[in-house]
Motif scaffolding. Sequence first.
Motif, PDB file in Angstrom:
ATOM      1  N   TYR A  24      -4.759 -10.797   4.613  1.00 24.89           N
ATOM      2  CA  TYR A  24      -5.540 -11.317   5.732  1.00 24.89           C
ATOM      3  C   TYR A  24      -4.746 -12.408   6.468  1.00 24.89           C
ATOM      4  O   TYR A  24      -4.704 -12.435   7.697  1.00 24.89           O
ATOM      5  N   ALA A  43      -2.227 -10.780   8.523  1.00 25.79           N
ATOM      6  CA  ALA A  43      -2.837 -10.133   9.685  1.00 25.79           C
ATOM      7  C   ALA A  43      -3.171 -11.165  10.759  1.00 25.79           C
ATOM      8  O   ALA A  43      -2.989 -10.931  11.950  1.00 25.79           O
ATOM      9  N   LYS A  44      -3.636 -12.321  10.293  1.00 29.47           N
ATOM     10  CA  LYS A  44      -3.989 -13.391  11.225  1.00 29.47           C
ATOM     11  C   LYS A  44      -2.732 -13.881  11.952  1.00 29.47           C
ATOM     12  O   LYS A  44      -2.731 -14.095  13.165  1.00 29.47           O
ATOM     13  N   VAL A  61      -3.687  -9.313  14.268  1.00 35.09           N
ATOM     14  CA  VAL A  61      -4.290  -7.983  14.158  1.00 35.09           C
ATOM     15  C   VAL A  61      -5.773  -8.073  14.519  1.00 35.09           C
ATOM     16  O   VAL A  61      -6.502  -8.886  13.963  1.00 35.09           O
ATOM     17  N   ARG A  63      -9.505  -7.888  12.083  1.00 36.81           N
ATOM     18  CA  ARG A  63      -9.067  -8.136  10.704  1.00 36.81           C
ATOM     19  C   ARG A  63     -10.189  -8.665   9.810  1.00 36.81           C
ATOM     20  O   ARG A  63     -10.190  -8.422   8.629  1.00 36.81           O
ATOM     21  N   SER A  64     -11.153  -9.378  10.380  1.00 38.53           N
ATOM     22  CA  SER A  64     -12.152  -9.993   9.517  1.00 38.53           C
ATOM     23  C   SER A  64     -13.105  -8.962   8.906  1.00 38.53           C
ATOM     24  O   SER A  64     -13.714  -9.236   7.885  1.00 38.53           O
ATOM     25  N   MET A  80     -12.068  -5.835   8.014  1.00 39.56           N
ATOM     26  CA  MET A  80     -11.284  -4.774   7.351  1.00 39.56           C
ATOM     27  C   MET A  80     -11.336  -4.876   5.831  1.00 39.56           C
ATOM     28  O   MET A  80     -11.405  -5.962   5.286  1.00 39.56           O
ATOM     29  N   LEU A 119      -6.386  -3.226   5.914  1.00 39.71           N
ATOM     30  CA  LEU A 119      -5.429  -4.302   6.225  1.00 39.71           C
ATOM     31  C   LEU A 119      -3.997  -3.817   5.964  1.00 39.71           C
ATOM     32  O   LEU A 119      -3.109  -4.036   6.786  1.00 39.71           O
ATOM     33  N   ALA A 122      -3.038  -1.406   8.700  1.00 40.34           N
ATOM     34  CA  ALA A 122      -2.832  -2.080   9.973  1.00 40.34           C
ATOM     35  C   ALA A 122      -1.492  -2.812   9.974  1.00 40.34           C
ATOM     36  O   ALA A 122      -0.744  -2.770  10.957  1.00 40.34           O
ATOM     37  N   LEU A 123      -1.167  -3.454   8.864  1.00 40.71           N
ATOM     38  CA  LEU A 123       0.091  -4.188   8.787  1.00 40.71           C
ATOM     39  C   LEU A 123       1.273  -3.217   8.786  1.00 40.71           C
ATOM     40  O   LEU A 123       2.312  -3.477   9.389  1.00 40.71           O
TER      41      LEU A 123
END
Lengths: 237, 147
Positions: free
Chosen positions: A208, A211-212, A216, A219-220, A222, A227, A230-231
């Motif tokens: 997270y 991601a922050k 992304v 993200r909160s 996911m 995550l 996405a990364l």
Amino acid sequence: MSRLLRATEIMGMPVVTLGGDDVAEIRDVVYDAGSGALEGFTLNKRGLLAGRRKQVLTSDSVHAIGRHAVMISDEDSLVERDDAPDRVVTPPPDRSVTGARVVTRSGTALGRVVDVVVRVAERAEAVGYELEPDGPGVRTFVPLPEQISVSGDALVVPDRLEEFVHDDLSGFGGAVDGFRADHAGPDRGRGDTSDTTSGDRRTKEQLYAEAKRRGVHGRSTMTKAELVDALAEGSER
Amino acid sequence: MTGFRNTRGLPVIATGTAEEIGAIEHFVVRHGRIEAIHVGGGRRHPALLDWSDVRSFGDDAVMIDDETRLHEASGDVEEQAARGDLVMLDKRVLRDDGDELGTVGDVEFDPDDGCITGLVVDGTTLPGDRLRGVGTYAVVVTGTTRS
């Protein structure tokens, strides 16, 4: 020099000493389902209805496997079942693949296993299966995949294996080598998202945070798997 | 060249009495040479004659001192030999890599010392030093692999 033999051709072959005596015959070919390495042979006594022999033959005691005989240096090359490695004496039941359907990951049936192809060189190994089609058609050969899931009645193999299906044994050695070269490459073609998730050692908090940092969106809400995905996508851009 | 094929049935004669004691039935080969001759030919009990007791292996007869040189088989190998299990002629030939080459057509040897000089396999003569073993199932030869 190497040569391809079917396991059923090896079964029933005489085990002959370099002194010229036949001391047993091959009952079954035992190999490691993961690596394909030949572990050894279980044996029958010679002659019709002679029954099982107590000793087994491990692969490191084999002098040579030929077209007509398995050669050993002398009768002392056979070992008692009690002294032999378990993997030769009592192979796991899932080792027996004969009759199993071979299906690719995306659901194409390639056929049923009727035989195992063994390559004999300095060392012997199982390198593939001979398959019988479900419907009409010719028998085919496929390389033994490195990673498969096995149940009593089916083998699930990677989709790529379909490219390496071969319809005659003589040219099959090349197909095995091609398959292996491809397999050893950086893109092994395996692994889906669930593999990636379980294989990722980072905690959800770390993911997270990352991601922050990268901004992304969404993200909160996911999950950990989302995550990771996405990364992974982000890093490819 | 002397071979097993054309010496089969050759008489074995005692020099002292000039008696014909028997005839060559077959040969027992170990370690690349003739170890003994299996003497039959009308004898009630075939017997073995050690090569070291052969005075002369001639074109027409095998000469020995007297009948006491013959002995009964003793030990596993000699008993197998006496039963005829180790006869080389017409036996299958396996190369030591497990491939069958054919059957023994003839075995050539030096009558002076009993050394095997050649092995005729399906019309091809292999040098005698390729002979590796003579067993109940096969004659085993060494060889550079030719496929």
